[in-house]
Design an enzyme around this catalytic site. Sequence first.
Site, mmCIF file in Angstrom:
data_model
loop_
_atom_site.group_PDB
_atom_site.id
_atom_site.type_symbol
_atom_site.label_atom_id
_atom_site.label_comp_id
_atom_site.label_asym_id
_atom_site.label_seq_id
_atom_site.Cartn_x
_atom_site.Cartn_y
_atom_site.Cartn_z
ATOM 1 N N ASP A 200 0.782 -1.005 -0.122
ATOM 2 C CA ASP A 200 0.088 -0.231 -0.035
ATOM 3 C C ASP A 200 0.903 1.192 -0.158
ATOM 4 O O ASP A 200 1.808 1.284 0.348
ATOM 5 C CB ASP A 200 -1.044 0.193 1.206
ATOM 6 C CG ASP A 200 -2.051 1.063 1.312
ATOM 7 O OD1 ASP A 200 -2.694 1.120 0.368
ATOM 8 O OD2 ASP A 200 -1.996 1.934 2.138
ATOM 9 N N GLU A 268 1.868 0.103 -4.794
ATOM 10 C CA GLU A 268 0.915 1.300 -5.439
ATOM 11 C C GLU A 268 1.640 2.657 -5.311
ATOM 12 O O GLU A 268 2.286 2.985 -4.143
ATOM 13 C CB GLU A 268 -0.227 0.991 -4.517
ATOM 14 C CG GLU A 268 -1.168 2.231 -4.689
ATOM 15 C CD GLU A 268 -2.244 2.362 -3.520
ATOM 16 O OE1 GLU A 268 -3.492 2.909 -3.685
ATOM 17 O OE2 GLU A 268 -1.727 2.446 -2.403
#
Length: 536
Positions: A200, A268
Amino acid sequence: MGPWWKGAVVYHIYVRSFFDSDGDGHGDLAGVMAKLDYLKSLGVDAIWLSPIHPSPNRDWGYDVADYDDVHPDYGSVADFQALTEAAHAVGLKVLLDEVLSHTSDEHPWFAESRDGGPEGDKADWYVWADPADDGTAPNNWLSVFGGPAWAYQPARRQHYHHKFLRQQPKLNWRQPQAKDATLKVLDTWLERGADGFRLDVANAFLHDDALTDNPAVPPAERTKADWAHASDMQRHLFDSNLPQNIPLLDEVRRRVEAHGPDRFVFGEFSEEEERCGAYCAPDEGLHSAYTFVLLKARRMAAQVFKDHYQTLAAHPGHWPTISFCNHDVARTVTRFGGPDAGAPVAKLMVALLMALRGTILLYQGEELGLPEAELSRGELRDPVGDLYWPIAKGRDGARTPMPWQAEAAHLGFSNGAAWLPAAEAHRPLAVDRQELDPKSTLAFARQMITLRKASRALTHGAIEFLDTPEPILAFLRRHEGQTVACVFNMSGRTARAEHPRLTGGEMLPVASGVCEPLPGGLALGPYACRFLKHSS
């Protein structure tokens, strides 16, 4: 052959909404295991699970309270290990979503950092700073979720930094003990059977120690979206996205690779992609990365995809991860085709996704052509929707339960009251209905995945875009003497695709929409696509 993940299709599971095995209204690991036959039937190579750790769910698992365990809604560590063993037995890899940039404010590390004071053992495990003289935030950094990216904590008489919610304090990766403790999270789950990770906000591990103010985006350069979110009115050059992030990503990749050559870690990158490591070559950064360029795209135009691959081409050697939607953005069909788009748009976008160069991320329900779900404000569970309603309705429209059975309660997701309501618009698109229809989006998605995996050109080949005008998108995939020409009509009207490479060759069997040969090319009906195989 190269590593397994190059060119692979990874199925993204939002665990809480996938399948509930015990009737408590939340999807779980046993539910994922119960659907392994379905996942295998799609032809995917791996599954990526949304965060599974204990969490107070302020941000639905992206606020981790314990990296070592599994959220009780989802099961136990033993359930995770059983799932990985079962997945491996049918040839599926298992990737975990790890949130290592920040934790929940209920994590014991933060409690010790907060309560131990500036001299405590974990005092600097998080990003703390003194307030300004008037008590306001230390600088101008803004949170993605609204307001200053700082929260005052009386226990320390200091502010702590949070790039997202106030309940998501930022870990200090510049502190060696904090960094090592966080990297050990990867070791733990690799040892428990995980094959790798999606990281993330991999752009946000590091912050500027001097707490330099972020510069403003000049008003003339701001988009309509920038005006809707105050944090987008500044360039995030110092709260995150530092160039020094890249060697840190190297370290993360080496940590993962130490557990074996088949491990995979991708990240990401939501902003300032080039600056912070989204487009790294094979010898630096993570194995792969995806950005929000295609996740934010809303125009069904050939130029959108040409532009993105032109950016990628400027970074030779980089292997991208490609995604059209996920749990954070509106579903593909609605975003590109509008509220009334149906199966033709869904099939076109699945075909395009499977034809592009990179490792492919297929979000749950994309293979069904699910549209964005409509929810009332009272039904929303996402803090972003609560904050920005009615300008933005948050992310719950892409997170509603997976529709398994059209006539069952909660569309077969659960025997109990679902945590989010099942979407009535998804009823005719339920798995059991589509399984009976050889012309369904589900059947087409399986055919496209099979076509991709059977073709070295589509899986590993280079990509070359052809000079065709809108609304035609056409490109070649080339590998080891094989060429596949891929052509798409990105519009709801009939269009001509004229180019020498779109004539001759073998017409591959997977296609959607009406297509007729023309002198010098093809005539494609609305949202039609075709694939032609050439020997060179």
